[in-house]
Design a protein around this motif. Sequence first.
Motif, PDB file in Angstrom:
ATOM      1  N   UNK A 104       0.831  -1.209   0.000  1.00  0.00           N
ATOM      2  CA  UNK A 104       0.000   0.000   0.000  1.00  0.00           C
ATOM      3  C   UNK A 104       0.867   1.261   0.000  1.00  0.00           C
ATOM      4  N   UNK A 105       1.880   1.284   0.859  1.00  0.00           N
ATOM      5  CA  UNK A 105       2.739   2.463   0.947  1.00  0.00           C
ATOM      6  C   UNK A 105       3.662   2.563  -0.261  1.00  0.00           C
ATOM      7  N   UNK A 106       4.197   1.446  -0.722  1.00  0.00           N
ATOM      8  CA  UNK A 106       5.032   1.466  -1.924  1.00  0.00           C
ATOM      9  C   UNK A 106       4.250   2.021  -3.113  1.00  0.00           C
ATOM     10  N   UNK A 107       3.013   1.585  -3.259  1.00  0.00           N
ATOM     11  CA  UNK A 107       2.177   2.057  -4.371  1.00  0.00           C
ATOM     12  C   UNK A 107       1.928   3.552  -4.266  1.00  0.00           C
ATOM     13  N   UNK A 108       1.623   4.014  -3.054  1.00  0.00           N
ATOM     14  CA  UNK A 108       1.437   5.449  -2.851  1.00  0.00           C
ATOM     15  C   UNK A 108       2.719   6.212  -3.219  1.00  0.00           C
ATOM     16  N   UNK A 130      11.371   9.486  -1.164  1.00  0.00           N
ATOM     17  CA  UNK A 130      10.511   8.495  -1.807  1.00  0.00           C
ATOM     18  C   UNK A 130      11.340   7.334  -2.361  1.00  0.00           C
ATOM     19  N   UNK A 131      12.452   7.642  -3.002  1.00  0.00           N
ATOM     20  CA  UNK A 131      13.298   6.594  -3.576  1.00  0.00           C
ATOM     21  C   UNK A 131      13.880   5.688  -2.485  1.00  0.00           C
ATOM     22  N   UNK A 132      14.326   6.281  -1.390  1.00  0.00           N
ATOM     23  CA  UNK A 132      14.885   5.492  -0.286  1.00  0.00           C
ATOM     24  C   UNK A 132      13.812   4.614   0.357  1.00  0.00           C
ATOM     25  N   UNK A 133      12.624   5.161   0.537  1.00  0.00           N
ATOM     26  CA  UNK A 133      11.532   4.405   1.135  1.00  0.00           C
ATOM     27  C   UNK A 133      11.131   3.228   0.252  1.00  0.00           C
ATOM     28  N   UNK A 134      10.990   3.486  -1.038  1.00  0.00           N
ATOM     29  CA  UNK A 134      10.642   2.416  -1.987  1.00  0.00           C
ATOM     30  C   UNK A 134      11.718   1.330  -1.973  1.00  0.00           C
ATOM     31  N   UNK A 135      12.976   1.734  -1.954  1.00  0.00           N
ATOM     32  CA  UNK A 135      14.086   0.774  -1.945  1.00  0.00           C
ATOM     33  C   UNK A 135      14.065  -0.073  -0.672  1.00  0.00           C
ATOM     34  N   UNK A 136      13.888   0.567   0.480  1.00  0.00           N
ATOM     35  CA  UNK A 136      13.884  -0.170   1.745  1.00  0.00           C
ATOM     36  C   UNK A 136      12.712  -1.150   1.813  1.00  0.00           C
ATOM     37  N   UNK A 137      11.513  -0.681   1.485  1.00  0.00           N
ATOM     38  CA  UNK A 137      10.354  -1.577   1.549  1.00  0.00           C
ATOM     39  C   UNK A 137      10.469  -2.709   0.535  1.00  0.00           C
ATOM     40  N   UNK A 145      11.662 -10.400   5.277  1.00  0.00           N
ATOM     41  CA  UNK A 145      11.837 -10.031   6.687  1.00  0.00           C
ATOM     42  C   UNK A 145      11.863  -8.514   6.783  1.00  0.00           C
ATOM     43  N   UNK A 146      11.481  -7.986   7.949  1.00  0.00           N
ATOM     44  CA  UNK A 146      11.614  -6.557   8.186  1.00  0.00           C
ATOM     45  C   UNK A 146      10.329  -5.761   8.114  1.00  0.00           C
ATOM     46  N   UNK A 147       9.183  -6.410   7.885  1.00  0.00           N
ATOM     47  CA  UNK A 147       7.945  -5.648   7.779  1.00  0.00           C
ATOM     48  C   UNK A 147       7.596  -4.928   9.078  1.00  0.00           C
ATOM     49  N   UNK A 148       8.034  -5.469  10.204  1.00  0.00           N
ATOM     50  CA  UNK A 148       7.751  -4.829  11.480  1.00  0.00           C
ATOM     51  C   UNK A 148       8.514  -3.510  11.619  1.00  0.00           C
ATOM     52  N   UNK A 149       9.758  -3.479  11.174  1.00  0.00           N
ATOM     53  CA  UNK A 149      10.510  -2.221  11.207  1.00  0.00           C
ATOM     54  C   UNK A 149       9.873  -1.211  10.263  1.00  0.00           C
ATOM     55  N   UNK A 150       9.401  -1.681   9.110  1.00  0.00           N
ATOM     56  CA  UNK A 150       8.710  -0.803   8.165  1.00  0.00           C
ATOM     57  C   UNK A 150       7.425  -0.273   8.789  1.00  0.00           C
TER      58      UNK A 150
END
Length: 166
Positions: A104-108, A130-137, A145-150
Amino acid sequence: SQREAWERIAAYGSENFVTAHVSICSFFLVLRVLFVFIFKRLGVKSDKQLQDIAASAVGCIHSTIICVLTLEELLSRQWSPFSFTQEFDLASANTKTGICAMIFTNSYMLQDLALMLRYSPDEALYILHHMATITYMSSCMLVRHGDLSVALCIFLGEMTNPVINS
């Protein structure tokens, strides 16, 4: 229950990864066009102002939905803002609801980034964000793994967005 509804939506998103991204991006784009139309009818003349107002309105909708979703995910995994438990493992395997939140957030972010590059190319910090967020997610989805940190970052970051965008 609320949790079961999120799980059904999350199951669809995690099984139909690309379709979910395209669908949600389309949803945000339609909302943005709708807001541009509404604000234009209300007398806003400048294209830049129309895009900024529409982006803020869509951002508030995204923030509201994602805050509910991530808070539900955090609370279901024993999160408390005042203490951490052993069950709260930031490196734990992704859950379906966590994947749903990331999609949902990646799409936004993807649709907002595309429109930002078109209408606000001078906003370098937001573009990099935005680029960093998309890359991390995307990396968290890739390694599973890592959805909880996200979820924690999204919740803490997005809960102030309606105030910032108003």
